[in-house]
Design an enzyme around this catalytic site. Structure first.
Site, PDB file in Angstrom:
ATOM      1  N   TYR A  38      11.691  -8.137  -3.049  1.00  0.00           N
ATOM      2  CA  TYR A  38      12.011  -6.501  -3.054  1.00  0.00           C
ATOM      3  C   TYR A  38      12.630  -5.976  -1.879  1.00  0.00           C
ATOM      4  CZ  TYR A  38       8.548  -4.997   0.156  1.00  0.00           C
ATOM      5  OH  TYR A  38       7.647  -4.579   1.272  1.00  0.00           O
ATOM      6  N   LYS A  39      12.708  -6.984  -0.777  1.00  0.00           N
ATOM      7  CA  LYS A  39      13.304  -6.445   0.671  1.00  0.00           C
ATOM      8  C   LYS A  39      14.344  -7.330   1.046  1.00  0.00           C
ATOM      9  CE  LYS A  39      10.959  -5.021   4.849  1.00  0.00           C
ATOM     10  NZ  LYS A  39       9.783  -5.174   5.802  1.00  0.00           N
ATOM     11  N   TYR A  70      -1.699  -5.887  -6.272  1.00  0.00           N
ATOM     12  CA  TYR A  70      -2.680  -6.019  -5.472  1.00  0.00           C
ATOM     13  C   TYR A  70      -3.867  -6.503  -6.206  1.00  0.00           C
ATOM     14  CZ  TYR A  70      -1.325  -3.165  -1.245  1.00  0.00           C
ATOM     15  OH  TYR A  70      -0.659  -2.506  -0.199  1.00  0.00           O
ATOM     16  N   HIS A  84      -3.414   2.503   3.253  1.00  0.00           N
ATOM     17  CA  HIS A  84      -1.889   2.201   2.943  1.00  0.00           C
ATOM     18  C   HIS A  84      -1.277   3.467   3.582  1.00  0.00           C
ATOM     19  CE1 HIS A  84       1.982   1.346   0.996  1.00  0.00           C
ATOM     20  NE2 HIS A  84       1.649   0.271   0.659  1.00  0.00           N
ATOM     21  N   ASP A  86       1.513   6.571   2.995  1.00  0.00           N
ATOM     22  CA  ASP A  86       1.603   7.412   2.073  1.00  0.00           C
ATOM     23  C   ASP A  86       3.166   7.311   1.423  1.00  0.00           C
ATOM     24  OD1 ASP A  86       3.200   8.648   3.882  1.00  0.00           O
ATOM     25  OD2 ASP A  86       2.331  10.615   3.977  1.00  0.00           O
ATOM     26  N   ASP A  87       3.911   6.325   1.923  1.00  0.00           N
ATOM     27  CA  ASP A  87       5.269   6.085   1.359  1.00  0.00           C
ATOM     28  C   ASP A  87       5.445   5.591  -0.111  1.00  0.00           C
ATOM     29  OD1 ASP A  87       4.217   3.647   2.478  1.00  0.00           O
ATOM     30  OD2 ASP A  87       6.153   2.812   2.557  1.00  0.00           O
ATOM     31  N   GLN A  93       7.409   1.512  -5.659  1.00  0.00           N
ATOM     32  CA  GLN A  93       6.086   1.470  -5.359  1.00  0.00           C
ATOM     33  C   GLN A  93       4.889   2.204  -6.231  1.00  0.00           C
ATOM     34  OE1 GLN A  93       5.049  -0.628  -1.540  1.00  0.00           O
ATOM     35  NE2 GLN A  93       6.941   0.736  -0.701  1.00  0.00           N
ATOM     36  N   ASP A 199      44.524 -20.479  -9.764  1.00  0.00           N
ATOM     37  CA  ASP A 199      43.390 -21.388  -9.449  1.00  0.00           C
ATOM     38  C   ASP A 199      43.797 -22.894  -9.468  1.00  0.00           C
ATOM     39  OD1 ASP A 199      40.996 -22.039  -8.671  1.00  0.00           O
ATOM     40  OD2 ASP A 199      39.968 -22.129 -10.573  1.00  0.00           O
TER      41      ASP A 199
END
Length: 426
Positions: A38-39, A70, A84, A86-87, A93, A199
């Site tokens: 995800y990151k 989790y 956690h 609050d984002d 998420q 090509d």
């Protein structure tokens, strides 16, 4: 608490201090696969990130969290409190948060949320992390790390800086998780097509290296390079060293000789397959020339394309792996995936470790998960962005010609300010 970070800064320490006042603090560290999903792929492996947290005062225990969810750890440790920022109250998420709340309610636990730190200096740290990922020595080795971590790598073609940014930044969020491409494919077909050339290896390596430079300047993900036949062995060794120095992770070369013809033509045009001995010697020379352990050479086998049979393909695959190839790519023009599936099954019966690379342009009905279950390791989407942009541009041009103005065309266009947002500020 759960963390994905490589760098622990003041914001992290502040929330850890708040959390440890509430009780005995367990920290879950996201696995490399979970972070990459995800990151971005982490600079430090999970075991090193766990050690960072183990040495923070007030942390009672550090455990691995294998997924963004989790659930596994909550049902294993039954914490009274989850802490956690609050984002995660909105955005992709939120489903993860909702699941946490539901599980906690089932046994009487509670969620405590603190304001998420949005200090500019922490954003600067994130920008520095991104810059580190773009550096050649770090980028080069990431393909092997992703392979070791996930077992399956998904790759999308890019043929300039803008398509590189699309591959870099496109993320699909679903079920509280995320899915994105792991690497980029710089193909001779799309590079040539973008330049309006056939090509046939007409675009020289200097020009192709420039394309890599354009992509690398604005992205961080690993790059796999389409090396066509590799050319003369004496030239191939220098190509390997140049790509390795640039930070490319892998070159794929095909076992053909003479004037290159695209594999899409199959037996419709005359295509000469190299001998096993000559191609093996080219692989050995390339491996001898490279100076790092991270760079990979993949042998692409054209036997099924040229209708030379399964046994020929397997014989070549085992020989090329023996010669030092870091991966084997098997290709087919057929929509039916059965011959590719048969190849994987027979290859895996004797070789369980050498990565298998697929380009499912024709046999595109099989999902990535199914290929992984069968034993494939790298899936390359080799030309979809190029094939998407040409009809879109043609339609826009035709619409303007038909209406003698651009108004009717606007509905099918992205506002330029949205395109500009893709481009990094630096």
């Amino acid at each position: 608490m759960c963390f994905a970070t490589d760098i622990i800064h003041g914001g992290h320490i502040a929330i850890i201090r708040k959390a440890r006042r509430l009780g005995k603090l367990i920290i879950g560290v996201l696995s490399d696969e979970a972070v990459a999903s995800y990151k971005r792929f982490p600079l430090l492996p999970a075991v090193e990130r766990m050690r960072l947290f183990e040495n923070i005062a007030g942390v009672s225990r550090v455990v691995e969290q294998r997924t963004l969810s989790y659930r596994e750890n909550l049902e294993k440790y039954y914490p009274d409190i989850v802490v956690h920022g609050d984002d995660w109250c909105t955005g992709f998420q939120k489903p993860i948060r909702d699941e946490v709340v539901s599980i906690l309610e089932s046994y009487g636990g509670k969620l405590v949320e603190f304001p998420y730190s949005r200090d500019e200096k922490y954003k600067e740290l994130q920008r520095r992390e991104r810059a580190e990922l773009a550096m050649p020595d770090i980028r080069r080795g990431r393909l092997k790390r992703v392979l070791d971590t996930k077992g399956l790598v998904t790759v999308m073609e890019a043929h300039d800086g803008l398509t590189g940014l699309i591959v870099e930044n496109t993320v699909v969020h679903e079920n509280g998780g995320a899915h994105q491409f792991d690497a980029m494919w710089v193909s001779s077909l799309c590079d040539s097509t973008a330049k309006g050339k056939p090509d046939i290896e007409l675009v020289d390596m200097t020009s192709r290296f420039r394309t890599i430079d354009d992509i690398m300047e604005v992205t961080t993900k690993p790059i796999i390079f389409d090396g066509d036949t590799g050319g003369l062995t004496e030239h191939f060794v220098y190509t390997v060293r140049t790509l390795e120095r640039m930070g490319v992770s892998m070159i794929i070369i095909e076992d053909k000789t003479g004037l290159k013809k695209n594999s899409l033509f199959g037996t419709e045009v005359v295509q000469m397959q190299d001998s096993i001995e000559n191609f093996s010697a080219k692989i050995r020379a390339g491996k001898k020339a490279q100076r790092t352990k991270e760079f990979m050479i993949c042998a692409r086998i054209e036997s099924l394309i040229l209708e030379r049979g399964m046994e020929d393909a397997l014989t070549r695959a085992f020989a090329f792996a023996e010669a030092g190839a870091d991966a084997i790519m098997i290709h087919s023009r057929k929509k039916d995936p059965s011959e590719i599936q048969e190849f994987i099954e027979k290859f895996r019966a004797k070789d369980s470790t050498t990565p298998i690379v697929l380009v499912p342009t024709s046999f595109n009905s099989v999902t990535e998960e199914e290929w992984k279950a069968r034993g494939a390791n790298i899936i390359i989407y080799a030309n979809q962005l190029m094939r998407a942009e040409v009809p879109a541009m043609q339609k826009a041009a035709e619409t303007i010609l038909k209406n003698h103005r651009a108004e009717e065309c606007d509905a099918m266009l992205m506002p330029f300010k949205e395109i500009i947002r893709l481009i990094p500020e630096e």
